[in-house]
Design an enzyme around this catalytic site. Structure first.
Site, PDB file in Angstrom:
ATOM      1  N   GLN A 194     -10.745   9.920 -20.878  1.00 30.13           N
ATOM      2  CA  GLN A 194     -10.725   8.898 -21.937  1.00 30.13           C
ATOM      3  C   GLN A 194     -11.980   8.992 -22.802  1.00 30.13           C
ATOM      4  OE1 GLN A 194     -10.054   4.854 -20.538  1.00 30.13           O
ATOM      5  NE2 GLN A 194      -8.975   5.609 -18.735  1.00 30.13           N
ATOM      6  N   CYS A 382     -22.291  53.602 -15.370  1.00 30.34           N
ATOM      7  CA  CYS A 382     -23.460  53.496 -16.236  1.00 30.34           C
ATOM      8  C   CYS A 382     -24.763  53.615 -15.433  1.00 30.34           C
ATOM      9  CB  CYS A 382     -23.381  52.219 -17.065  1.00 30.34           C
ATOM     10  SG  CYS A 382     -24.364  52.349 -18.566  1.00 30.34           S
ATOM     11  N   GLN A 386     -26.319  56.906 -13.598  1.00 32.98           N
ATOM     12  CA  GLN A 386     -27.683  57.387 -13.784  1.00 32.98           C
ATOM     13  C   GLN A 386     -28.427  57.482 -12.456  1.00 32.98           C
ATOM     14  OE1 GLN A 386     -29.286  54.617 -16.664  1.00 32.98           O
ATOM     15  NE2 GLN A 386     -27.984  55.382 -18.318  1.00 32.98           N
ATOM     16  N   GLU A 406     -36.539  54.767 -17.539  1.00 29.32           N
ATOM     17  CA  GLU A 406     -36.413  53.309 -17.629  1.00 29.32           C
ATOM     18  C   GLU A 406     -37.150  52.646 -16.453  1.00 29.32           C
ATOM     19  OE1 GLU A 406     -32.355  51.909 -17.437  1.00 29.32           O
ATOM     20  OE2 GLU A 406     -32.939  49.820 -17.691  1.00 29.32           O
ATOM     21  N   ARG A 463     -28.905  52.834 -23.140  1.00 28.05           N
ATOM     22  CA  ARG A 463     -30.021  53.367 -23.910  1.00 28.05           C
ATOM     23  C   ARG A 463     -30.510  54.687 -23.316  1.00 28.05           C
ATOM     24  NH1 ARG A 463     -32.149  49.392 -27.217  1.00 28.05           N
ATOM     25  NH2 ARG A 463     -31.846  47.538 -25.951  1.00 28.05           N
ATOM     26  N   HIS A 508     -18.234  52.578 -19.573  1.00 22.79           N
ATOM     27  CA  HIS A 508     -17.799  51.405 -18.790  1.00 22.79           C
ATOM     28  C   HIS A 508     -16.274  51.359 -18.730  1.00 22.79           C
ATOM     29  CE1 HIS A 508     -21.618  49.257 -18.187  1.00 22.79           C
ATOM     30  NE2 HIS A 508     -21.977  49.889 -19.294  1.00 22.79           N
ATOM     31  N   GLU A 510     -14.410  49.671 -16.906  1.00 23.20           N
ATOM     32  CA  GLU A 510     -13.862  48.340 -16.589  1.00 23.20           C
ATOM     33  C   GLU A 510     -13.350  47.600 -17.821  1.00 23.20           C
ATOM     34  OE1 GLU A 510     -17.017  49.243 -16.411  1.00 23.20           O
ATOM     35  OE2 GLU A 510     -18.450  47.618 -16.732  1.00 23.20           O
TER      36      GLU A 510
HETATM   37  N1  GLN Z   1     -30.054  50.549 -18.092  1.00 22.36           N
HETATM   38  C1  GLN Z   1     -29.250  51.703 -18.329  1.00 22.36           C
HETATM   39  C2  GLN Z   1     -29.301  52.151 -19.778  1.00 22.36           C
HETATM   40  O1  GLN Z   1     -29.686  51.452 -20.624  1.00 22.36           O
HETATM   41  C3  GLN Z   1     -27.820  51.442 -17.915  1.00 22.36           C
HETATM   42  C4  GLN Z   1     -27.129  50.422 -18.746  1.00 22.36           C
HETATM   43  C5  GLN Z   1     -25.872  49.864 -18.127  1.00 22.36           C
HETATM   44  O2  GLN Z   1     -25.651  50.019 -16.933  1.00 22.36           O
HETATM   45  N2  GLN Z   1     -25.054  49.201 -18.916  1.00 22.36           N
HETATM   46  O3  GLN Z   1     -28.953  53.212 -20.133  1.00 22.36           O
END
Ligand code: GLN
Length: 532
Positions: A194, A382, A386, A406, A463, A508, A510
């Site tokens: 309400q 991703c 890596q 990184e 990146r 990705h 997904e």
């Molecule tokens: N940190 C990693 C990169 O920038 C992987 C990025 C991620 O998993 N989306 O490349």
């Protein structure tokens, strides 16, 4: 064509499942042969979701055209089985920056630039442009936040104006609220609904439908009371009680007559025979019902404290499970606390999703190594691609303390390094390599078997990438790079042919997975895991 609009607003509190209700209404209209799409308004001041922490805001969903969007866009794509462009995620920052830019250009010379009409006009312009450009029968617009919030006011005002300007036969408001039951007898309380509707009416919006969340189906007397106090027709007070799976929500809404009511309000004539559409949809919903036999997957990642931070990965696993007739149990393992690596032998498969930064990275590297050594099916996405390369460098190529720059910018063996074009980038927002790119696949590889094609297109958000200086060393030691993009500049897929299933993907997968149509890498990973 004159597009009709369904505007969905939120009441009482956040987290009621407005995204699922919006997607479900859109799905019902799509099943009724309407050309439909969805827009999500996010009233926050970020330009997009890209810079927000997934632990607080949930996953950043990446669109084909490289938008870093609110995760509701992912819900829309999965429910509608249709790509949604980034223009469909509108934020306060986008609106204000274009108005301010236009003011600087001199567009409003002489005028005092104000929230009404300049900001509201910009909001209306964007919504109408999407409707027109895409030639839609119906556009559903979900406004984030809860009525009463300061930041969503200009958006609600713009939606109110569209109804006045376009006419009430073209616009429907659906308000999502909650009927909690807190006492022992479980009486469903109507007061929050309400008050929430009062708040909405105070700014000039009378909802046509109420989608009321509750644990049990709304009782007739609860519906009557709500209808009386909110000026909404009894039949349009819809019970959105808990169901086993979000994919059952469309059926639940349909059973309460929402499609008929919407068509009547839109003055659409003629009944749509949608039985064929429904048969296809029901087959998908049924395939997603949980089966007894489980596949146990370990998800080793950094953002495990909020299930929503990897929502598309969870869904993709479930889509794959539906396809192979198995249910999936997803077990979150915080890579920062992975002290006993042997616990990973309890699982049928190990999945490492995306991530950023140093925290928890050693745990992921160890997990990728453990999966390789113990021949446990591995899918790395991703960051998971890596760090699988990092672990392979360290353990199979004798590159001591190899790393991604990184994580360790001083490493002697930078097997993962910044994309060359990123070296001059300083802004953090929207500056990653984003969106869909084509990937060439090597013949006779695991990847070519999985995709049954030599060219695929997948979404990206990164990146850093594999440093090709190490390519020879890696290949000599048994790793195959079976996917590449940009004329061989970038490595996109890694695999180890001697392993049961060891696959890392820089993209990705997904984001391309849909109910009934699982992304191929997920299906292959789950199939092998199920036999492991
Ligand atoms: N940190 C990693 C990169 O920038 C992987 C990025 C991620 O998993 N989306 O490349």
């Amino acid at each position: 064509m004159q597009t009709k609009f369904v505007f969905v607003t939120g009441g009482v509190m956040s987290g009621l499942g407005k995204g699922v209700i919006s997607s479900s209404i859109a799905k019902l209209l799509q099943l009724s042969d309407q050309k439909v799409s969805c827009v999500k308004i996010d009233p926050y001041l970020n330009f997009d979701a890209g810079t927000m922490n997934p632990i607080t805001h949930g996953e950043v969903f990446v669109t084909e055209d490289g938008g870093e969007c609110d995760m509701d866009i992912g819900n829309y794509e999965r429910f509608l089985n249709q790509d949604i462009p980034k223009s469909h995620n509108i934020t306060t920052a986008q609106i204000y920056s274009s108005v301010i830019e236009a003011e600087r250009r001199g567009k409003y010379l002489g005028a005092c630039v104000q929230i009404i009409p300049h900001i509201t006009d910009e909001i209306k312009k964007r919504i109408r442009k999407i409707a027109e450009d895409e030639n839609l029968d119906v556009l559903l617009v979900e406004c984030g936040g809860t009525v009463g919030d300061i930041e969503s006011l200009p958006f609600l005002e713009a939606l109110r104006q569209i109804k006045v300007e376009d006419g009430s036969e073209r616009v429907i408001f659906v308000h999502v609220t909650l009927a909690p039951s807190i006492d022992a007898v479980g009486e469903q309380k109507t007061k929050p609904t309400q008050h929430s509707v009062q708040e909405l009416r105070r700014i000039g919006i009378q909802p046509d439908f109420l989608a009321v969340r509750s644990t049990q189906p709304l009782l007739e007397k609860t519906k009557k009371k709500i209808a009386l106090f909110t000026n909404v027709a009894l039949k349009d007070v819809i019970s959105c009680h808990d169901v086993d799976s979000i994919f059952m929500t469309p059926q639940n809404l349909y059973d309460q007559g929402i499609v008929d009511s919407i068509f009547k309000k839109f003055a659409k004539v003629g009944l749509v025979n949608a039985s064929a559409n429904w048969d296809k949809w029901n087959a998908i919903v049924n395939s997603m019902n949980s089966k007894d036999e489980k596949v146990n997957i370990a998800m080793v990642g950094k953002y495990v404290s909020l299930a929503d931070s990897y929502v598309s990965v969870n869904h993709a696993l479930k889509h794959a499970g539906g396809k192979i007739g198995r249910s999936v149990s997803i077990n979150w393992i915080d890579s920062e606390k992975l002290d006993d690596i042997n616990q990973l032998s309890n699982f049928n498969g190990i999945l490492v999703p995306g991530g950023f930064g140093i925290r928890g990275s050693e745990g992921i590297i160890n997990a990728a190594n453990f999966a390789r050594e113990k021949n446990i099916p591995y899918l790395g996405i991703c960051f998971g691609f890596q760090l699988a390369a990092v672990s392979f460098g360290r353990h199979m190529c004798n590159l001591e303390n190899a790393n991604s720059t990184e994580i360790d910018s001083e490493t002697k063996y930078p097997v993962i390094d910044l994309l060359p074009e990123q070296k001059l980038v300083s802004d953090m927002g929207g500056s990653l390599r984003l969106g869909a790119n084509q990937i060439k696949i090597k013949e006779n590889s695991l990847a070519s078997k999985i995709y049954n094609s030599n060219l695929i297109s997948k979404r990206h958000r990164h990146r850093f990438e594999f440093n090709k200086e190490f390519l020879d060393t890696f290949e000599k030691n048994g790793m195959v790079f079976s996917g590449e993009s940009d004329d061989g500049k970038r490595m996109e897929i890694l695999e180890i042919p001697s392993h049961k299933f060891y696959l890392g993907v820089q993209y990705h997968p997904e984001f391309n997975s849909r109910p009934g149509f699982p992304e191929e890498a997920f299906e292959a990973f789950l199939t092998v895991s199920a036999q492991n």
